[in-house]
Design an enzyme around this catalytic site. Structure first.
Site, PDB file in Angstrom:
ATOM      1  N   GLY A  16       0.689  -1.171   0.049  1.00 51.36           N
ATOM      2  CA  GLY A  16      -0.256  -0.025  -0.023  1.00 51.36           C
ATOM      3  C   GLY A  16       0.884   1.369   0.169  1.00 51.36           C
ATOM      4  O   GLY A  16       0.309   2.442   0.274  1.00 51.36           O
ATOM      5  N   ASN A  18       1.368   2.893  -2.602  1.00 45.09           N
ATOM      6  CA  ASN A  18       0.789   3.884  -3.627  1.00 45.09           C
ATOM      7  C   ASN A  18      -0.520   4.494  -2.827  1.00 45.09           C
ATOM      8  O   ASN A  18      -0.757   5.626  -3.047  1.00 45.09           O
ATOM      9  CB  ASN A  18       0.485   3.116  -4.699  1.00 45.09           C
ATOM     10  CG  ASN A  18       1.639   3.162  -5.627  1.00 45.09           C
ATOM     11  OD1 ASN A  18       2.038   4.155  -6.293  1.00 45.09           O
ATOM     12  ND2 ASN A  18       2.328   1.930  -5.691  1.00 45.09           N
ATOM     13  N   MET A  94      -4.680  -7.451  -6.367  1.00 45.20           N
ATOM     14  CA  MET A  94      -4.045  -8.624  -7.145  1.00 45.20           C
ATOM     15  C   MET A  94      -4.995  -9.554  -7.893  1.00 45.20           C
ATOM     16  O   MET A  94      -5.040 -10.573  -7.947  1.00 45.20           O
ATOM     17  CB  MET A  94      -3.039  -9.590  -6.265  1.00 45.20           C
ATOM     18  CG  MET A  94      -1.870  -9.022  -5.976  1.00 45.20           C
ATOM     19  SD  MET A  94      -0.938  -8.460  -7.546  1.00 45.20           S
ATOM     20  CE  MET A  94       0.464  -7.766  -6.768  1.00 45.20           C
ATOM     21  N   LEU A  96      -8.353  -9.484 -10.957  1.00 44.94           N
ATOM     22  CA  LEU A  96      -8.704  -8.948 -12.077  1.00 44.94           C
ATOM     23  C   LEU A  96     -10.408  -8.794 -11.840  1.00 44.94           C
ATOM     24  O   LEU A  96     -10.956  -9.328 -11.151  1.00 44.94           O
ATOM     25  CB  LEU A  96      -8.867  -9.932 -13.412  1.00 44.94           C
ATOM     26  CG  LEU A  96      -7.374 -10.271 -14.180  1.00 44.94           C
ATOM     27  CD1 LEU A  96      -7.646 -11.127 -15.086  1.00 44.94           C
ATOM     28  CD2 LEU A  96      -7.000  -8.738 -14.520  1.00 44.94           C
ATOM     29  N   ASN A 111      -5.525   2.344 -12.948  1.00 46.96           N
ATOM     30  CA  ASN A 111      -4.620   1.282 -12.144  1.00 46.96           C
ATOM     31  C   ASN A 111      -3.137   1.860 -12.522  1.00 46.96           C
ATOM     32  O   ASN A 111      -2.925   2.710 -13.403  1.00 46.96           O
ATOM     33  CB  ASN A 111      -4.421  -0.044 -13.131  1.00 46.96           C
ATOM     34  CG  ASN A 111      -3.779  -0.999 -12.359  1.00 46.96           C
ATOM     35  OD1 ASN A 111      -3.568  -1.087 -11.322  1.00 46.96           O
ATOM     36  ND2 ASN A 111      -2.870  -1.711 -13.484  1.00 46.96           N
ATOM     37  N   HIS A 113       0.847   0.604 -13.202  1.00 40.41           N
ATOM     38  CA  HIS A 113       1.427  -0.761 -13.663  1.00 40.41           C
ATOM     39  C   HIS A 113       3.093  -0.287 -13.668  1.00 40.41           C
ATOM     40  O   HIS A 113       3.599   0.725 -14.005  1.00 40.41           O
ATOM     41  CB  HIS A 113       1.148  -1.188 -15.050  1.00 40.41           C
ATOM     42  CG  HIS A 113       1.815  -2.350 -15.129  1.00 40.41           C
ATOM     43  ND1 HIS A 113       1.449  -3.616 -14.871  1.00 40.41           N
ATOM     44  CD2 HIS A 113       2.718  -2.440 -16.040  1.00 40.41           C
ATOM     45  CE1 HIS A 113       2.191  -4.577 -15.140  1.00 40.41           C
ATOM     46  NE2 HIS A 113       3.015  -3.925 -16.084  1.00 40.41           N
TER      47      HIS A 113
HETATM   48  C1  GRF Z   1       3.056  -1.334  -7.589  1.00 34.86           C
HETATM   49  O1  GRF Z   1       4.323  -1.515  -8.215  1.00 34.86           O
HETATM   50  C2  GRF Z   1       2.230  -0.871  -8.456  1.00 34.86           C
HETATM   51  O2  GRF Z   1       2.300  -0.520  -9.774  1.00 34.86           O
HETATM   52  C3  GRF Z   1       1.663  -2.532  -8.708  1.00 34.86           C
HETATM   53  O3  GRF Z   1       1.756  -2.988  -7.727  1.00 34.86           O
HETATM   54  C4  GRF Z   1       2.608  -2.501  -6.934  1.00 34.86           C
HETATM   55  C5  GRF Z   1       1.922  -1.982  -5.332  1.00 34.86           C
HETATM   56  O4  GRF Z   1       2.825  -1.484  -4.572  1.00 34.86           O
HETATM   57  N1  GRF Z   1       0.374  -2.534  -9.616  1.00 34.86           N
HETATM   58  P1  GRF Z   1       2.272  -0.824  -3.149  1.00 34.86           P
HETATM   59  O5  GRF Z   1       1.342  -1.978  -2.506  1.00 34.86           O
HETATM   60  O6  GRF Z   1       1.401   0.400  -3.702  1.00 34.86           O
HETATM   61  O7  GRF Z   1       3.360  -0.513  -2.252  1.00 34.86           O
END
Ligand code: GRF
Length: 211
Positions: A16, A18, A94, A96, A111, A113
């Protein structure tokens, strides 16, 4: 007229970081929106703790708790509607999403990526790019459609892979870039700056992306 603050749901299955970046920017009022709820399908997700630290409402259940995947998705959709969510941000989620769900929130699910799409789709974008030997990889923020890592691209930012980089140092660089461009994309969304024409997303009054 000033835009109404948007209600944002973040879906996260893991660390988490992000989510944290989005929370920080929303608290700093850089984003004209609030993280109203956090959903996780993983009770161990540190993202849930981060949300709780900021008294953000959390929901956590997994597919196993339901008779079918359809019922599971229906429950999540119901939560989005009850909480009047305007935007869903996937941040290391994780699973879809199914088509019905995506249709209901068309162009309102985003999203992030960790590669320059369409290269290195899937769960191991950073490692795959590193092992392939590319000299430049990066981060993509995109709308979600029914195909994996495929929807219209909002922002991309390149990250160079240097001679001395390892997967670990590359991961650090990628995350740093993510924490910068994800809030920026959400800020654009909350200011209603996007125009979507097929695969093309244009951003009016686009602000320059700087390091
Ligand atoms: C990130 O690298 C994002 O791009 C991918 O999953 C990862 C999540 O990281 N989709 P976090 O849980 O936000 O640290």
């Amino acid at each position: 007229m000033k835009n109404k603050r948007k209600k944002i749901a973040v879906f996260a299955s893991g660390n988490g970081s992000n989510l944290q970046a989005l929370i920080n920017h929303s608290l700093a009022k850089d984003i004209n929106g609030d993280i109203s709820i956090v959903f996780s399908n993983n009770p161990e997700a540190y993202a849930l703790k981060r949300a709780a630290n900021h008294s953000i409402k959390t929901y956590c259940f997994s597919q196993k708790d339901f008779d079918s995947r359809k019922d599971f998705d229906r429950k999540i959709l119901e939560l989005m509607l009850i909480n009047e969510i305007d935007l869903i941000c996937l941040a290391g989620y994780m699973l879809l999403l199914n088509n019905e769900f995506i249709k209901e929130y068309e162009n309102r699910i985003i999203n992030i990526h960790p590669s320059l799409l369409p290269s290195f789709k899937g769960m191991h974008g950073i490692k795959d790019a590193f092992e392939y030997g590319v000299k430049v990889t990066g981060v993509t923020v995109h709308f979600v459609d029914s195909e994996l890592d495929h929807g219209p691209i909002i922002i991309q930012k390149a990250v160079e892979i240097g001679e001395n980089d390892t997967v670990e140092t590359l991961e650090e660089k990628i995350h740093k870039t993510e924490h910068f461009i994800y809030p920026l994309a959400i800020e654009y969304f909350c200011k209603d700056l996007f125009e979507i024409n097929g695969r093309k997303v244009s951003i009016s009054e686009r602000e320059k992306i700087e390091d």
